[in-house]
Design a protein around this motif. Structure first.
Motif, mmCIF file in Angstrom:
data_model
loop_
_atom_site.group_PDB
_atom_site.id
_atom_site.type_symbol
_atom_site.label_atom_id
_atom_site.label_comp_id
_atom_site.label_asym_id
_atom_site.label_seq_id
_atom_site.Cartn_x
_atom_site.Cartn_y
_atom_site.Cartn_z
ATOM 1 N N SER A 253 0.856 -1.178 0.000
ATOM 2 C CA SER A 253 0.000 0.000 0.000
ATOM 3 C C SER A 253 0.897 1.233 0.000
ATOM 4 O O SER A 253 2.057 1.192 0.408
ATOM 5 C CB SER A 253 -0.935 -0.013 1.210
ATOM 6 O OG SER A 253 -0.179 -0.016 2.394
ATOM 7 N N LEU A 254 0.361 2.320 -0.484
ATOM 8 C CA LEU A 254 1.116 3.567 -0.555
ATOM 9 C C LEU A 254 1.106 4.283 0.785
ATOM 10 O O LEU A 254 0.139 4.207 1.535
ATOM 11 C CB LEU A 254 0.499 4.489 -1.611
ATOM 12 C CG LEU A 254 0.586 4.021 -3.049
ATOM 13 C CD1 LEU A 254 -0.198 4.981 -3.945
ATOM 14 C CD2 LEU A 254 2.023 3.932 -3.503
ATOM 15 N N ASN A 255 2.165 4.994 1.028
ATOM 16 C CA ASN A 255 2.232 5.865 2.193
ATOM 17 C C ASN A 255 2.408 7.277 1.649
ATOM 18 O O ASN A 255 3.525 7.716 1.408
ATOM 19 C CB ASN A 255 3.391 5.458 3.107
ATOM 20 C CG ASN A 255 3.358 6.206 4.417
ATOM 21 O OD1 ASN A 255 2.396 6.919 4.705
ATOM 22 N ND2 ASN A 255 4.411 6.068 5.198
ATOM 23 N N LEU A 256 1.285 7.953 1.391
ATOM 24 C CA LEU A 256 1.313 9.271 0.772
ATOM 25 C C LEU A 256 1.542 10.377 1.795
ATOM 26 O O LEU A 256 1.012 10.323 2.905
ATOM 27 C CB LEU A 256 0.007 9.530 0.026
ATOM 28 C CG LEU A 256 -0.340 8.572 -1.111
ATOM 29 C CD1 LEU A 256 -1.729 8.877 -1.658
ATOM 30 C CD2 LEU A 256 0.691 8.639 -2.221
ATOM 31 N N SER A 257 2.275 11.388 1.377
ATOM 32 C CA SER A 257 2.454 12.566 2.227
ATOM 33 C C SER A 257 1.175 13.393 2.196
ATOM 34 O O SER A 257 0.316 13.203 1.318
ATOM 35 C CB SER A 257 3.623 13.413 1.712
ATOM 36 O OG SER A 257 3.268 13.984 0.450
#
Length: 135
Positions: free
Chosen positions: A118-122
């Motif tokens: 999964s992405l870890n978006l800022s």
């Protein structure tokens, strides 16, 4: 046209047709993932959902809604899947909605299991996509 779904619609290829409306048709998938796997498609050839007219879209999803109760009666739970474009996993370039009866023993998982991570978006990235997608 060389589209297998268009050939089913025109009855050039046999299929187990379950129901049809003015703009849509549904039938058993010839290569089912589970027992009772159904495809719902528009009669007119469109590669992506956004290429369909509003009336075709309404008709397609009305038929999905009708068939959902029938498919759901098999196991009590149904996966609805649409691959909208080749890079999304669409193998036949004709809009199609999969209705796949699910059970605990079918070895498939939730949508997040389809991806490696999964992405870890800022916060700024989240804000960027929020502004890009909001209507």
């Amino acid at each position: 046209m060389d589209c297998i779904f268009c050939k089913i619609i025109s009855r050039q290829i046999p299929a187990k047709i379950l129901h049809e409306t003015s703009h849509s048709i549904c039938f058993l998938d010839a290569f089912p993932l589970t027992k009772g796997h159904v495809l719902v498609i528009p009669k007119n050839h469109h590669k992506k959902i956004q290429d369909m007219s509003s009336s075709e879209n309404s008709d397609l999803f009305s038929l999905v809604h009708v068939m959902m109760s029938k498919v759901d009666s098999i196991t009590g739970s149904t996966l609805i899947a649409i691959h909208n474009g080749e890079t999304a996993g669409q193998e036949i370039p004709h809009v199609h909605v999969h209705l796949v009866p699910r059970s605990e023993s079918d070895s498939a998982g939730p949508i997040h299991s389809m991806f490696n991570s999964s992405l870890n978006l800022s916060n700024s990235e989240i804000e960027k996509y929020y502004n890009l997608l909001k209507i």
